[in-house]
Design an enzyme around this catalytic site. Sequence first.
Site, mmCIF file in Angstrom:
data_model
loop_
_atom_site.group_PDB
_atom_site.id
_atom_site.type_symbol
_atom_site.label_atom_id
_atom_site.label_comp_id
_atom_site.label_asym_id
_atom_site.label_seq_id
_atom_site.Cartn_x
_atom_site.Cartn_y
_atom_site.Cartn_z
ATOM 1 C CG ASP A 1 -6.399 2.417 7.458
ATOM 2 O OD1 ASP A 1 -6.289 2.042 6.283
ATOM 3 O OD2 ASP A 1 -5.558 2.149 8.352
ATOM 4 C CG ASP B 1 -4.760 -3.686 5.905
ATOM 5 O OD1 ASP B 1 -5.613 -4.582 5.995
ATOM 6 O OD2 ASP B 1 -4.148 -3.414 4.856
HETATM 7 MG MG LIG Z 1 -3.889 1.057 8.485
#
Ligand SMILES: [Mg+2]
Length: 174
Positions: free
Chosen positions: A6, A8
Amino acid sequence: MIFLIDQDGVEADFDAEMDKRIEVAFPGLEPICMDFYIENRYPEEYAEAIIAMYHEKGFYRCLQPIPGAIEGMNALTKHGDVYICTSPLLTNPHCVQEKYDWVEEHLGKEWKRRVIIAKNKRLVHGSVLVDDKPIIGGKEEPSWDRVVYDQPYNQDVPGRRMTWKNYEDVLLSR
Ligand SMILES: [Mg+2]
């Protein structure tokens, strides 16, 4: 191994930039609780202003890398295929492009081919998904094993967890 990582809260430090902007706009304002969604950490009257901050042009572009993330991502390529698996904020028209710009600046141009933009990460095939979000939405059975990227707002999520300090122990000792 196919690593889905992922963006962020795992590679890009969304919260650090938000904390900075909140402090500028509302000096001394402290969170009253912990929640994945940053606007939920503050009294309700601040929600609109806080949400507006991460809709500003340039927000996603200017996030700082989480310490160790860039080195970790590059090191993981020795052990398998590494992809950035990110769900864009659809209400921010700059978000997707800025995510690509961020990847190019911090990881390099060649990494842009390794970006997977997916609202439903359960449909993305992989060995492992490293994500800070407490619940990965969708009803499909994912092919990947979940690893939680350790953050203050996901402490009650069960299962394996990692940071860029111990990722080798967690991801490479299977
Ligand atoms: Mg995230």
